[in-house]
Scaffold this active site. Structure first.
Site, short mmCIF file in Angstrom:
data_model
loop_
_atom_site.label_atom_id
_atom_site.label_comp_id
_atom_site.label_asym_id
_atom_site.label_seq_id
_atom_site.Cartn_x
_atom_site.Cartn_y
_atom_site.Cartn_z
CB CYS A 336 -1.05 0.01 1.11
SG CYS A 336 -0.68 -0.98 2.54
NE ARG A 365 2.62 -8.86 5.53
CZ ARG A 365 1.30 -8.75 5.45
NH1 ARG A 365 0.54 -9.56 6.16
NH2 ARG A 365 0.74 -7.83 4.68
CD GLN A 383 -0.58 -8.77 0.27
OE1 GLN A 383 -0.13 -7.71 -0.15
NE2 GLN A 383 -1.16 -8.88 1.45
CG ASP A 385 -2.41 -5.45 -2.12
OD1 ASP A 385 -3.57 -5.33 -1.72
OD2 ASP A 385 -1.44 -4.87 -1.60
CG HIS A 387 -4.00 -0.36 -2.05
ND1 HIS A 387 -2.89 -1.07 -2.45
CD2 HIS A 387 -4.20 -0.67 -0.74
CE1 HIS A 387 -2.41 -1.76 -1.44
NE2 HIS A 387 -3.18 -1.55 -0.38
CE LYS A 467 -9.18 -7.52 9.73
NZ LYS A 467 -7.82 -8.05 9.70
CG HIS A 513 -5.76 -1.37 2.41
ND1 HIS A 513 -4.40 -1.29 2.49
CD2 HIS A 513 -6.24 -0.23 2.96
CE1 HIS A 513 -4.06 -0.15 3.07
NE2 HIS A 513 -5.16 0.52 3.37
#
Length: 643
Positions: A336, A365, A383, A385, A387, A467, A513
């Site tokens: 992000c 991570r 991911q 992912d 945004h 979320k 997100h």
RNA sequence: GCCGCUUUAGCUCAGGGGUAGAGCAACUGAUUCGUAAUCAGUAGGUCGUAGGUUCAAUUCCUACAAGCGGCACCA
């Protein structure tokens, strides 16, 4: 004098207060025998509860799901008695029923091992055979605390101390053994039956808090009868065969090793599966108004400090230094902040919103060692992912669009149902209550419009916003969060994202997100288990195995292989000098969805025999038709819909 | 990270203080056999890593690592 209404509407009158057992007996000897507990005006209570006033009563028998829970709860009590009988000095704590069974947490200096199970189970059977009634009694709070402290049961004493003053303290005894318990219970230990089995031992923190001492937990499973227990154990065995770690190895999809703990080595077939999923996702995102980007792996810590991640997650970030520069970089744990940096390039207009920025972002991570699990929980993952930069007013609509996309994608991958959790404001959070009200309101509204049913997950939201979590279940019954949608008012502020509004002034966008698969690694792990490696044709890394019966067909096999490959099919050709039975077995074991069998006859006539995985029936068709048929079947569902 | 268990051939696993064994896979040879295992032979191991005890350790002990089952964690 109580008038008791039964589920069929009939009413029975009694002259004096009666217990449930008496009422059941008055109805008939069958029920008297079968009734284990009852619902008194909707509240589950012991059968021995006295009914003094008019009431609605529903009897619980072994058939009811409620009874199953009671069997498990009571079984946990029996376990606790057995353990204290065998291992004096062991303290009891709590022992609830759970899905498929129960557990009990004990405090003991020496932990249990599965080797203890035989003795414990034997003692449990003794206790059950003794068939002592469960007897409820109410206790004075202080007396109860004193009672347990005198016995050295400090955990139980603590439990009572923390119960609200208004709570009635109840004990249940079964013969000589007595425990603090809210109840209710069945009539006696014999009602537990013998269809139980101790399953595993594990450590568990007292009250689920890692600062507390670790207790020794024993898990068990319990059922109505042996048949149900056997079925459950068989199901577990079957589930083990679906384990993605096992299938990944068997099918040669991937491996992991010590030199790269928590990272996946994708082998050619596994990577093919990965790329199929990735291509599919890329198309779906493009079709749905997303723009794909790619951002750096190594980013200066200054960015993570600005975003707030450094402070909160530094311990979990991989850091990198270079010899010549006095800099600390970090492997990105998420995408992000980098996306905000792209957003900030140039002046954005409200006309660009909602702006949907997607990345197949490779993240690292440093997950705690105990959290690692196959390819489901890893330290290096990618991911799907994205945004969405939008206005507050666009949150609901974007959520509806997202949920529709997720739903369609899950269905394409064969997941017909999934759970949704709504995680709302946590105790420690950024942003005013007013902002949270609006964010949660918008999400709830969107769920209503999208027809999403969710379970509330109170206080579990991200610190920056509420979320939605989309949860899939693996073969063994473990739940994994895959998709997610998070509303974020904080990061745009911290990283100073802005756009020029209709009014000519600068405004903060909201960031959503969102991920659908979550991580490719986890999603593919679940996908492997979902299909037990028997993928539909479009996902299968090897789609067709061409197997010859005699070497005279080798030339034709090459021709068939070329035709299939030209149609985009992933093919292997097996012309080894082996029996056709052996070849069929080999490719079946490898979960190849289609085996094309070629003998002399087929070579002479230009035909192909197709045999589907696990199916004995087969079809003989021309090569041309086979190519058409399989190519159509191998078309990814999104492309098939366009045709 | 915490508690417990595990680690022996490519895979699945047996064994056990005197330097290792099976099945499958691999390789070689024979077999051309029409729908889930053709036969025979050969080769294959620092017994997770590092220390310790012992005349002798793969076996016993300790530490570490990884994996497994939970717990805690999951931006």
């Amino acid at each position: 004098m109580p008038a008791i209404t039964l589920p069929d509407g009939s009413v029975r009158h009694f002259d004096a207060p009666v217990t449930g057992a008496t009422v059941a007996a008055s109805i008939g000897p069958g029920l008297a025998k079968a009734a284990l507990a009852m619902k008194l005006d909707g509240r589950l209570v012991d059968l021995s509860t006295e009914i003094a006033a008019d009431a609605q009563v529903v009897f619980i028998t072994r058939r009811d799901d409620t009874a199953l829970e009671m069997i498990r709860h009571d079984c946990a009590h029996v376990l606790a008695e057995a353990v204290q009988a065998l291992y004096p000095g062991t303290q009891v704590t709590i022992g609830p029923s759970i899905e498929n069974g129960f557990y009990y947490d004990f405090a003991r200096n020496e932990p249990f091992t599965t080797a203890d199970f035989e003795a414990i189970e034997a003692k449990m059977r003794e206790i059950i055979a003794r068939n002592a009634p469960f007897v409820r009694s109410e206790q004075d709070r202080n007396a109860a605390i004193a009672f347990f402290e005198a016995k050295g049961e400090r955990f139980k004493a603590e439990l009572i101390r923390d119960l609200p003053e208004s709570e009635t303290i109840t004990f249940y005894s079964q013969g000589d053994w007595i425990d603090l318990c809210r109840g209710p219970h069945m009539r006696s230990t014999g009602d537990v039956g013998t269809a139980f089995k101790l399953m595993k031992v594990a450590g568990a923190y007292w009250r689920g808090d890692h600062r507390n001492p670790m207790l020794s937990r024993i898990y068990g499973t319990a059922w109505r009868d042996q048949k149900e227990l056997d079925a459950h154990l068989r199901m577990l065995e079957e589930a083990e065969k679906r384990d993605h770690r096992r299938i990944g190895k068997e099918m040669g999809l991937f491996h992991m090793q010590e030199e790269a703990t928590g990272s996946v080595f994708w082998h050619p077939k596994g990577w093919k599966l990965y790329r199929t999923a990735e291509s599919y996702m890329r198309r779906r995102l493009e079709q749905n108004g997303y723009e794909e980007v790619k951002t750096p792996q190594l980013v200066d810590r200054a960015l993570w400090e600005a975003s707030g991640h450094w402070e909160k997650y530094r311990e979990n970030m991989f850091q990198a230094q270079v010899a010549d520069e006095d800099k600390t970089l970090a492997l990105k744990p998420m995408n992000c902040p980098c996306h905000v940096l792209i957003f900030r390039q140039g002046l954005r207009s409200y006309r660009e919103l909602p702006l949907r920025m997607a990345e197949f972002g490779a993240c690292h991570r440093y997950e705690p060692s105990g959290a690692l699990h196959g390819i489901m929980r890893v330290r290096a993952f990618t991911q799907d992912d994205a945004h969405i930069f939008c206005t507050e007013g666009q949150i609901a609509e974007e959520t509806v669009r997202f949920v529709a996309l997720l739903d369609s994608i899950y269905k394409d991958f064969g997941f017909e149902s999934f759970r949704v959790k709504f995680s709302d404001r946590p105790e420690k959070r950024a942003g005013t209550d007013e902002v949270w009200d609006r964010a949660e309101g918008a999400l709830k509204e969107a769920c209503a419009i999208a027809g999403v049913e969710y379970e509330l997950n109170p206080g579990e939201g991200a610190f920056y916003g509420p979320k939605l979590e989309f949860v899939l279940r693996d073969a063994i019954g473990r739940d994994w969060q895959c998709g997610t949608l998070q509303v974020d008012f904080v990061l745009p502020e911290r990283l100073d994202a802005e756009y020029v509004g209709e009014d000519g002034n600068r405004h903060r966008p909201v960031m959503l997100h969102r991920a659908i698969l979550g991580s490719f690694e986890r999603f593919l792990g679940i996908l492997i288990e979902q299909y037990a490696g028997r993928f539909p044709l479009w996902l299968a890394p090897v789609q067709v195995a061409i197997a010859t019966i005699v070497s005279d067909a080798d030339g034709y096999a090459a021709e068939v292989a070329a035709a299939f490959k030209a149609a985009g099919l992933a093919v292997i050709t097996d012309t080894e000098n082996a029996k056709i039975q052996a070849k069929i077995r080999r490719h079946s074991v490898d979960h190849v969805p289609v085996i094309a069998i070629l003998g002399r006859k087929e070579a002479e006539n230009g035909m192909v025999v197709l045999r589907r995985l696990g199916v004995e029936a087969q079809e003989t068709i021309t090569l041309e038709d086979a190519v058409k048929l399989l190519a159509a079947e191998a078309t990814p569902p999104d492309l098939a819909r366009l045709k």
